[in-house]
Design a protein around this motif. Structure first.
Motif, PDB file in Angstrom:
ATOM      1  N   MET A   1     -82.357  17.112 -24.140  1.00 12.43           N
ATOM      2  CA  MET A   1     -81.087  17.536 -23.603  1.00 12.43           C
ATOM      3  C   MET A   1     -80.446  16.411 -22.799  1.00 12.43           C
ATOM      4  SD  MET A   1     -81.026  21.629 -22.906  1.00 12.43           S
ATOM      5  CE  MET A   1     -81.503  21.663 -21.250  1.00 12.43           C
ATOM      6  N   ILE A  43     -76.575  22.519 -29.081  1.00 16.44           N
ATOM      7  CA  ILE A  43     -77.693  22.939 -29.933  1.00 16.44           C
ATOM      8  C   ILE A  43     -78.963  23.057 -29.104  1.00 16.44           C
ATOM      9  CG2 ILE A  43     -79.220  22.198 -31.798  1.00 16.44           C
ATOM     10  CD1 ILE A  43     -76.678  20.984 -33.121  1.00 16.44           C
ATOM     11  N   TRP A  44     -79.245  22.038 -28.304  1.00 12.03           N
ATOM     12  CA  TRP A  44     -80.474  22.059 -27.504  1.00 12.03           C
ATOM     13  C   TRP A  44     -80.407  23.102 -26.395  1.00 12.03           C
ATOM     14  CZ3 TRP A  44     -80.507  16.061 -27.388  1.00 12.03           C
ATOM     15  CH2 TRP A  44     -81.040  15.586 -28.586  1.00 12.03           C
ATOM     16  N   TRP A  45     -79.227  23.344 -25.818  1.00 12.22           N
ATOM     17  CA  TRP A  45     -79.087  24.355 -24.770  1.00 12.22           C
ATOM     18  C   TRP A  45     -79.356  25.748 -25.345  1.00 12.22           C
ATOM     19  CZ3 TRP A  45     -79.190  24.800 -19.795  1.00 12.22           C
ATOM     20  CH2 TRP A  45     -78.748  25.981 -19.212  1.00 12.22           C
ATOM     21  N   ASN A  46     -78.756  26.055 -26.491  1.00 13.97           N
ATOM     22  CA  ASN A  46     -78.969  27.370 -27.096  1.00 13.97           C
ATOM     23  C   ASN A  46     -80.409  27.551 -27.560  1.00 13.97           C
ATOM     24  OD1 ASN A  46     -76.387  28.411 -26.670  1.00 13.97           O
ATOM     25  ND2 ASN A  46     -75.611  27.346 -28.477  1.00 13.97           N
ATOM     26  N   THR A  47     -81.032  26.477 -28.035  1.00 12.13           N
ATOM     27  CA  THR A  47     -82.444  26.548 -28.406  1.00 12.13           C
ATOM     28  C   THR A  47     -83.305  26.809 -27.187  1.00 12.13           C
ATOM     29  OG1 THR A  47     -82.076  25.039 -30.256  1.00 12.13           O
ATOM     30  CG2 THR A  47     -84.342  25.283 -29.491  1.00 12.13           C
ATOM     31  N   ALA A  48     -83.018  26.141 -26.074  1.00 10.92           N
ATOM     32  CA  ALA A  48     -83.785  26.360 -24.843  1.00 10.92           C
ATOM     33  C   ALA A  48     -83.614  27.786 -24.341  1.00 10.92           C
ATOM     34  CB  ALA A  48     -83.350  25.363 -23.768  1.00 10.92           C
ATOM     35  N   ALA A  50     -83.036  30.444 -26.193  1.00  9.12           N
ATOM     36  CA  ALA A  50     -83.787  31.314 -27.090  1.00  9.12           C
ATOM     37  C   ALA A  50     -85.290  31.200 -26.859  1.00  9.12           C
ATOM     38  CB  ALA A  50     -83.451  30.981 -28.538  1.00  9.12           C
ATOM     39  N   GLN A  51     -85.764  30.044 -26.440  1.00  8.29           N
ATOM     40  CA  GLN A  51     -87.195  29.856 -26.219  1.00  8.29           C
ATOM     41  C   GLN A  51     -87.664  30.400 -24.873  1.00  8.29           C
ATOM     42  OE1 GLN A  51     -87.734  25.641 -26.750  1.00  8.29           O
ATOM     43  NE2 GLN A  51     -88.069  25.839 -28.958  1.00  8.29           N
ATOM     44  N   HIS A  52     -86.809  30.391 -23.870  1.00 10.01           N
ATOM     45  CA  HIS A  52     -87.255  30.716 -22.517  1.00 10.01           C
ATOM     46  C   HIS A  52     -86.804  32.079 -21.998  1.00 10.01           C
ATOM     47  CE1 HIS A  52     -89.022  26.790 -21.944  1.00 10.01           C
ATOM     48  NE2 HIS A  52     -87.918  26.243 -22.448  1.00 10.01           N
ATOM     49  N   SER A  62     -76.913  35.181 -22.614  1.00 11.08           N
ATOM     50  CA  SER A  62     -75.957  34.396 -23.403  1.00 11.08           C
ATOM     51  C   SER A  62     -74.521  34.754 -23.038  1.00 11.08           C
ATOM     52  CB  SER A  62     -76.178  34.634 -24.895  1.00 11.08           C
ATOM     53  OG  SER A  62     -77.426  34.135 -25.291  1.00 11.08           O
TER      54      SER A  62
END
Length: 71
Positions: A1, A43-48, A50-52, A62
């Motif tokens: 990120m 992309i990395w923010w939304n992935t983080a 979803a993971q956390h 969201s």
């Protein structure tokens, strides 16, 4: 990120170059780098998220994240 954030931090510089009538090639390269940085960051923010965030709270978090960005 961090890479996405650092690339998107060039956004004010890109705007200043455009306003000061810098050469077109320089503005285009700066715009591409800034756009690429914003894309990576989102992309990395939304992935983080979803993971956390637990699945039952992801929609609420969201929505708050999007509402907070629009201020």
């Amino acid at each position: 990120m961090r890479a996405g954030l650092l690339l998107s931090l060039a956004w004010p510089v890109m705007g200043a170059m455009f306003a000061l009538h810098a050469p077109l090639a320089l503005v285009v390269v700066s715009s591409l780098g800034t756009g690429f940085g914003f894309s990576l960051l989102m992309i990395w923010w939304n992935t983080a998220l979803a993971q956390h965030i637990p699945p039952h709270a992801l929609s609420r978090v969201s929505a708050y994240d999007w509402a907070d960005r629009s201020r």
